[in-house]
Scaffold this active site. Structure first.
Site, mmCIF file in Angstrom:
data_model
loop_
_atom_site.group_PDB
_atom_site.id
_atom_site.type_symbol
_atom_site.label_atom_id
_atom_site.label_comp_id
_atom_site.label_asym_id
_atom_site.label_seq_id
_atom_site.Cartn_x
_atom_site.Cartn_y
_atom_site.Cartn_z
ATOM 1 N N GLY A 89 -29.825 -153.572 -2.558
ATOM 2 C CA GLY A 89 -30.633 -153.993 -1.462
ATOM 3 C C GLY A 89 -30.503 -155.401 -1.190
ATOM 4 O O GLY A 89 -29.479 -156.186 -1.304
ATOM 5 N N CYS A 90 -31.506 -156.262 -0.984
ATOM 6 C CA CYS A 90 -31.737 -157.591 -0.888
ATOM 7 C C CYS A 90 -31.165 -158.594 -1.772
ATOM 8 O O CYS A 90 -30.436 -159.455 -1.545
ATOM 9 C CB CYS A 90 -33.000 -158.061 -0.401
ATOM 10 S SG CYS A 90 -33.503 -157.368 1.130
ATOM 11 N N VAL A 91 -31.268 -158.082 -3.114
ATOM 12 C CA VAL A 91 -30.607 -158.917 -4.314
ATOM 13 C C VAL A 91 -29.215 -158.741 -4.434
ATOM 14 O O VAL A 91 -28.585 -159.589 -4.928
ATOM 15 C CB VAL A 91 -31.094 -158.367 -5.409
ATOM 16 C CG1 VAL A 91 -30.506 -157.025 -6.020
ATOM 17 C CG2 VAL A 91 -31.041 -159.555 -6.612
ATOM 18 N N ALA A 92 -28.262 -158.007 -3.252
ATOM 19 C CA ALA A 92 -26.779 -157.627 -3.630
ATOM 20 C C ALA A 92 -25.953 -158.847 -3.266
ATOM 21 O O ALA A 92 -25.002 -158.708 -3.900
ATOM 22 C CB ALA A 92 -26.450 -156.450 -3.021
#
Length: 354
Positions: free
Chosen positions: A138-141
């Site tokens: 998700g957003c951390v990728a």
């Protein structure tokens, strides 16, 4: 230390104001004046002026079911990924035939073969390309992808690698979900992509740099316990249903600064040595929590706020847009790039321009 040669952020062509999106969603999701007022208030407080969409805004009401949205993802994400890759490579002197390793990430569409296989075929990458498709970060990728590509290049110092992120968050829209998580999510997520070209420190382009380039000095991952229900998807017949808990800012307040300080100490740095804080623009409360946890002045995350205002939270692509937005940095600049995503997971990357 692996070097970043180029970062190419790209956006779909349909730019829509935040107010237009709010009106369209309110019209399609509820007849309740009180619910409409809540959506208007939350969306207005998002700090977002404009978002870019993969389709014209009016087309979203006619999409029915996960099969249709996932097919649209495959159709619309591929040209966006192609544009990002070709734009990133254009200024480096490298071509697709030079790329050894491709780390591809998305959390807004599913496929097997994954989209990176289609990308490799459509652009003519070598048949021995090493592909690592990622779903679920998700957003951390975006941050995690930089770190994992750097890990690969540390073991392949003459190699060339690409990080490619494509997120079509608009296709995950749930018209019948009236939860607060969905109300908040429909107010912050936008569509976008990015590609990053990196080389190992023994590659000829790394040895012949005419101007300062970012090098990955170190990275750290942090998986927070008992937080798996805070951020993510519940995947079912209707597709991706958002999980977004109110406790995320408190999680940042309680854990994030210690992880940053530990990584900085490993490099012999402290917060005072950091010139550039490159934060994932997850939303106003996320950025405010990052600032508070790290005791930063408001201007420290100005670039993240600017990307949020212009394009919203593009999940994994967003922090890469922030990295690109900062442009060239002088030699000696030290930066910390970071993001938060499902898990809950934090990823922190140290960069130095030299």
């Amino acid at each position: 230390m692996p070097q970043i040669l180029a970062v190419a952020p790209v956006l779909p062509e349909h730019a829509v104001t935040q107010q237009q999106i709010t009106t369209e969603l309110a019209d399609g999701m509820t007849d309740d004046p009180a619910a409409r007022a809540v959506m208007q208030r939350i969306h207005s407080a998002s700090g977002i002026d404009t978002r870019h969409l993969a389709l014209p805004l009016a087309d979203y009401r006619s999409i029915e079911g996960f099969t249709a949205t996932n097919a649209l993802f495959a159709e619309l994400a591929l040209p966006l990924a192609e544009r990002a890759v070709l734009t990133a490579l254009a200024g480096t002197g490298l071509g697709v035939a030079d790329v050894d390793h491709l780390f591809f990430t998305t959390v807004t569409g599913l496929g097997a073969p994954s989209l990176d296989a289609q990308l490799a075929t459509s652009l003519g990458f070598r048949s021995d390309l090493r592909r690592v498709p990622s779903f679920g970060l998700g957003c951390v990728a975006g941050a995690a992808g930089l770190a994992r590509v750097a890990d690969y290049l540390a073991g392949h110092p003459t190699g060339v690698a690409l990080l490619v992120s494509v997120e079509l968050c608009s296709l995950t829209l749930q018209w019948n979900d009236h939860s607060m998580a969905n109300v908040v999510g429909t107010g912050i997520f936008g569509d976008g992509a990015a590609a990053v070209v990196m080389v190992g420190d023994a590659h000829p382009l790394a040895l012949d740099a005419a101007e300062p380039r970012a090098r990955v000095v170190g990275s750290r991952s942090a998986l927070y316990p008992e937080s798996s229900e805070m951020i993510g998807w519940r995947i079912g017949e209707s597709g991706f249903r958002l999980m977004l808990a109110a406790g995320v800012p408190a999680l940042i307040d309680g854990h994030f600064a210690a992880a940053v300080d530990e990584l900085l100490a490993e490099a012999g740095w402290s917060r005072a040595d950091v010139d550039d804080w490159i934060a994932h623009p997850g939303g106003p409360r996320v950025l405010e929590s990052f600032s508070a946890a790290l005791d930063l002045q408001p201007a420290a995350l100005a670039t993240s706020w600017a990307v949020l205002a212009r394009a919203g939270n593009m999940s994994s692509a967003a922090v890469l847009h922030v990295l690109a937005e900062g442009g060239a940095r002088p030699a000696g600049t030290r930066g910390v790039l970071f993001a938060l995503g499902p898990g809950v997971t934090a990823e922190i990357v140290l960069l130095e321009w030299s």
